[in-house]
Write an enzyme that holds these catalytic residues in place. Structure first.
Site, PDB file in Angstrom:
ATOM      1  N   ILE A  77       3.428  37.709 -35.869  1.00 39.65           N
ATOM      2  CA  ILE A  77       2.478  36.922 -35.074  1.00 39.65           C
ATOM      3  C   ILE A  77       3.232  36.022 -34.103  1.00 39.65           C
ATOM      4  O   ILE A  77       2.866  35.900 -32.929  1.00 39.65           O
ATOM      5  CB  ILE A  77       1.544  36.115 -35.988  1.00 39.65           C
ATOM      6  CG1 ILE A  77       0.620  37.067 -36.765  1.00 39.65           C
ATOM      7  CG2 ILE A  77       0.719  35.107 -35.178  1.00 39.65           C
ATOM      8  CD1 ILE A  77      -0.131  36.418 -37.900  1.00 39.65           C
ATOM      9  N   HIS A  78       4.296  35.417 -34.568  1.00 42.58           N
ATOM     10  CA  HIS A  78       5.101  34.533 -33.720  1.00 42.58           C
ATOM     11  C   HIS A  78       5.700  35.307 -32.547  1.00 42.58           C
ATOM     12  O   HIS A  78       5.663  34.849 -31.397  1.00 42.58           O
ATOM     13  CB  HIS A  78       6.207  33.874 -34.555  1.00 42.58           C
ATOM     14  CG  HIS A  78       7.086  32.951 -33.783  1.00 42.58           C
ATOM     15  ND1 HIS A  78       6.609  31.820 -33.170  1.00 42.58           N
ATOM     16  CD2 HIS A  78       8.411  33.001 -33.515  1.00 42.58           C
ATOM     17  CE1 HIS A  78       7.610  31.204 -32.556  1.00 42.58           C
ATOM     18  NE2 HIS A  78       8.707  31.907 -32.751  1.00 42.58           N
ATOM     19  N   GLY A  79       6.244  36.470 -32.803  1.00 45.03           N
ATOM     20  CA  GLY A  79       6.834  37.288 -31.751  1.00 45.03           C
ATOM     21  C   GLY A  79       5.807  37.731 -30.721  1.00 45.03           C
ATOM     22  O   GLY A  79       6.046  37.649 -29.510  1.00 45.03           O
TER      23      GLY A  79
END
Length: 123
Positions: A77-79
């Site tokens: 999700i962060h990427g």
């Protein structure tokens, strides 16, 4: 070449960060009316986004092959957030740079009119 999720996510973060850096460098150049330099940095930002998008595509393909492809991790999700935010900032940078170009053109026109008016007063 087999890739791992973590590798793809790190590449997303890397290229997303590079997009943002180049976009803000382009805005800085435009703020100083260095539009060729701004265009150069926008081009670099676009190239970085393309590289990030390649990794995003690889990541999606990799996730489809996994046993639980719909179970996203925090890192994933962060990427994804990084590359999509970078794209939004790149688009915003383009609009800001355009506004600086308009401003520069208006300042040139005002200066020309002021010069013309001052020349007429002296005559």
């Amino acid at each position: 070449m087999e890739i791992q999720t973590e590798e793809a996510v790190v590449k997303l973060i890397l290229h997303g960060g590079n997009v943002r850096k180049e976009a803000y460098t382009a805005i800085d150049a435009a703020e100083n009316y260095q539009f060729k330099d701004a265009e150069h940095h926008l081009h670099l930002a676009e190239e970085e986004f393309k590289k990030g998008h390649v990794w995003q595509t690889k990541l999606v393909a990799l996730r489809q092959e996994q046993v639980h492809p719909n179970a996203p991790s925090f890192l994933l999700i962060h990427g994804q957030d990084h590359i999509m935010t970078a794209q939004a900032e790149l688009n915003l940078a383009k609009r800001i740079i355009h506004q600086y170009q308009v401003q520069a053109e208006l300042e040139e026109r005002i200066s020309a009119l002021e010069y013309q008016q001052n020349s007429q007063k002296k005559s």
